[in-house]
Scaffold this active site. Structure first.
Site, short mmCIF file in Angstrom:
data_model
loop_
_atom_site.label_atom_id
_atom_site.label_comp_id
_atom_site.label_asym_id
_atom_site.label_seq_id
_atom_site.Cartn_x
_atom_site.Cartn_y
_atom_site.Cartn_z
N CYS A 261 74.72 98.99 22.67
CA CYS A 261 74.14 98.13 21.47
C CYS A 261 75.23 97.09 21.61
CB CYS A 261 74.27 98.90 20.23
SG CYS A 261 73.04 99.96 20.21
C1 UGA Z 1 76.36 100.60 17.01
C2 UGA Z 1 76.63 100.49 15.56
O1 UGA Z 1 77.66 101.06 14.97
C3 UGA Z 1 75.35 100.84 14.78
O2 UGA Z 1 75.50 100.52 13.34
C4 UGA Z 1 74.27 100.15 15.41
O3 UGA Z 1 72.77 100.74 14.71
C5 UGA Z 1 73.82 100.68 16.74
O4 UGA Z 1 75.23 100.11 17.62
C6 UGA Z 1 72.82 99.90 17.23
O5 UGA Z 1 72.60 98.61 17.56
O6 UGA Z 1 71.86 100.54 17.56
P1 UGA Z 1 76.77 102.83 18.54
O7 UGA Z 1 76.66 101.90 19.48
O8 UGA Z 1 76.31 104.03 18.71
O9 UGA Z 1 76.39 101.99 17.30
O10 UGA Z 1 78.47 103.21 18.73
P2 UGA Z 1 79.69 103.01 17.50
O11 UGA Z 1 79.99 104.19 16.92
O12 UGA Z 1 79.50 101.72 16.82
O13 UGA Z 1 80.68 102.55 18.76
C7 UGA Z 1 80.55 101.47 19.61
C8 UGA Z 1 81.87 101.51 20.41
O14 UGA Z 1 82.77 100.90 19.79
C9 UGA Z 1 82.30 102.93 21.01
O15 UGA Z 1 82.66 102.60 22.54
C10 UGA Z 1 83.70 103.29 20.30
O16 UGA Z 1 84.54 104.00 20.94
C11 UGA Z 1 84.07 101.70 19.96
N1 UGA Z 1 84.94 101.77 18.48
C12 UGA Z 1 84.38 102.09 17.69
C13 UGA Z 1 86.27 101.37 18.63
O17 UGA Z 1 86.78 100.93 19.80
N2 UGA Z 1 87.07 101.36 17.85
C14 UGA Z 1 86.41 101.43 16.40
O18 UGA Z 1 87.12 101.32 15.45
C15 UGA Z 1 85.11 101.86 16.47
#
Ligand code: UGA
Length: 421
Positions: A261
């Site tokens: 995403c």
């Molecule tokens: C993301 C959004 O959080 C959702 O709200 C959205 O609905 C979704 O995309 C989508 O568009 O369908 P997702 O891709 O499942 O969800 O994953 P996240 O939990 O947001 O994490 C994304 C990435 O960011 C991961 O690689 C995670 O390790 C990284 N991350 C997250 C960080 O490096 N630091 C943080 O503080 C949080």
């Protein structure tokens, strides 16, 4: 209500299972017959916490999957949950959306039952108005259908929880009655509902993902500077996040964001801005920080162990984050690529994502546990925030050299170095 869900990916299956949980009769339309069988057998086609429990209760009863669009004709609402993958230029590929709209329209042709078509897939602003509505209208020959755009905010691995306990539900519609019908399907959930037009709803989704991605790149840039100054970025961002205007979430520094995403949606937003004559400097920087960030792991590694040729490097964590087997845009991918380019021998372990990563890198060694990957290794790179890694300690004694570099702050053992802490 009777609801159809088009697409059996993680958004579609979770949406369908949760609507069944809320008491609706749900039909999933999915082209992959194998996936249809799996869902009807009550087994989740993807790993998603809490999904199996819901499917076990509702599959074959309130929830039925099939390959045909027929059930759409008997339903009150259809939710389009198909993929919008990036095209070669970063724009969103809308071919699955178009195909779904045609099929929905064809099956509604000649019908009298009221029906609302709802777009849940992430689509560029204007798609519902300029593509979905005309395509469905043309294929159905009907002018009495309702249309709405209802973005999803589901995190992979936590999607069921996010669906049932949302911060907000955004419903964009062309007319108030269509929006009202969509809000009824969410009855029972305790969340504010925001009603808007379809283009604003589409933009809310992109703007939300881009802002979250920006928080991560911003935190990483601050983290890189903090490391040079000997300051703990986690302490800094804790202090920053206590400001209610900022919130403490998505301020974890590390190897950057991956997944299906954030990278795709920020790229699509950049493309959209450029197409409309804007110069999205901030969004481009969000991507650039994210591209560079994982490669810092390699720089630190080379500083610590020198030439990587023939060195055994353990890579712990392959999924783009914990709680999923998804490796799309995982920060482990550019890291493994760089290791292989440097002639290193990679021994990798992940609790769930090994089969997926094997497709991308068949040439590296895959291990059944962290200890096996660490045995005799010259260094270890930790790439995913799996909680089980926080319990590792004695396993690092199995290494030839105890060089442990973490790209996610999870380890509790001594002697590790963080990517930006
Ligand atoms: C993301 C959004 O959080 C959702 O709200 C959205 O609905 C979704 O995309 C989508 O568009 O369908 P997702 O891709 O499942 O969800 O994953 P996240 O939990 O947001 O994490 C994304 C990435 O960011 C991961 O690689 C995670 O390790 C990284 N991350 C997250 C960080 O490096 N630091 C943080 O503080 C949080």
């Amino acid at each position: 209500m009777r609801v159809s869900v088009i697409g059996g990916g993680y958004v579609g299956v979770v949406t369908a299972a949760c609507f069944a949980h809320l008491g609706h009769g749900v039909s999933i339309v999915e082209v992959d017959a194998g996936k249809v069988r799996t869902i009807n057998a009550g087994e989740p086609p993807i790993y998603e916490e809490g999904l199996e429990g819901l499917l076990k209760v509702h599959a074959g009863k309130k929830l039925v999957a099939g390959t045909e669009y027929g059930p759409v004709a008997d339903s009150d609402l259809s939710f389009i949950c198909v993929g919008t993958p990036p095209a070669w230029d970063g724009s969103a590929d809308l071919s699955y959306i178009t195909a779904a709209c045609r099929s929905i329209g064809e099956v509604l042709r000649g019908g009298k039952k009221a029906h609302t078509v709802v777009v849940k897939s992430t689509v560029p602003p204007g798609t519902t108005e300029n593509l979905v509505i005309p395509t469905v209208r043309e294929a159905s020959g009907r002018n009495d259908l309702g249309f709405a755009m209802n973005p999803e905010f589901l995190r992979e691995g936590r999607a069921v929880k996010d669906f049932l306990h949302p911060d907000r539900i955004v419903i964009g519609s062309t007319d108030p009655a269509a929006g009202e019908r969509v809000s009824k399907v969410y009855q029972g959930l305790d969340a504010p509902i925001m009603r808007t037009g379809t283009t604003a709803a589409e933009m809310i989704k992109y703007a939300s993902n881009a802002l979250l991605a920006m928080k991560i790149s911003y935190t990483n840039e601050i983290g890189n500077l903090c490391k040079r100054l000997g300051i703990d970025v986690y302490e800094v961002m804790q202090g920053v996040g206590l400001d209610r205007r900022v919130s403490p979430h998505f301020l974890n520094a590390g190897a950057g964001f991956g997944g299906s995403c954030f990278p795709k949606d920020v790229a699509a937003l950049i493309h959209l801005a450029e197409r409309h004559g804007e110069d999205p400097v901030l969004l481009r920087s969000v991507m650039e920080v994210n591209r560079r960030q994982p490669l810092r792991m390699i720089r630190i590694l080379k500083d610590r162990v020198g030439d990587l040729n023939s060195k055994k490097i353990a890579v712990l964590g392959l999924a783009f984050k914990d709680g999923t087997d998804d490796i799309r845009e995982s920060r482990a991918v550019p890291v493994i690529e760089a290791l292989l380019e440097s002639g290193a021998a990679v021994a990798a372990y992940d609790p769930l994502a090994v089969p997926n990563m094997r497709q991308v890198f068949p040439q590296i060694e895959y291990c059944t546990g962290a200890a096996e990957a660490l045995a005799g290794a010259d260094a270890c790179l930790l790439m995913t925030e799996w909680p089980e890694f926080s319990r590792l300690d004695g396993e690092f004694e199995l290494m030839k050299n105890r060089v442990v570099i973490e790209g996610r702050r999870v380890l509790s053992c001594d002697g590790k170095e963080g990517i930006c802490w």
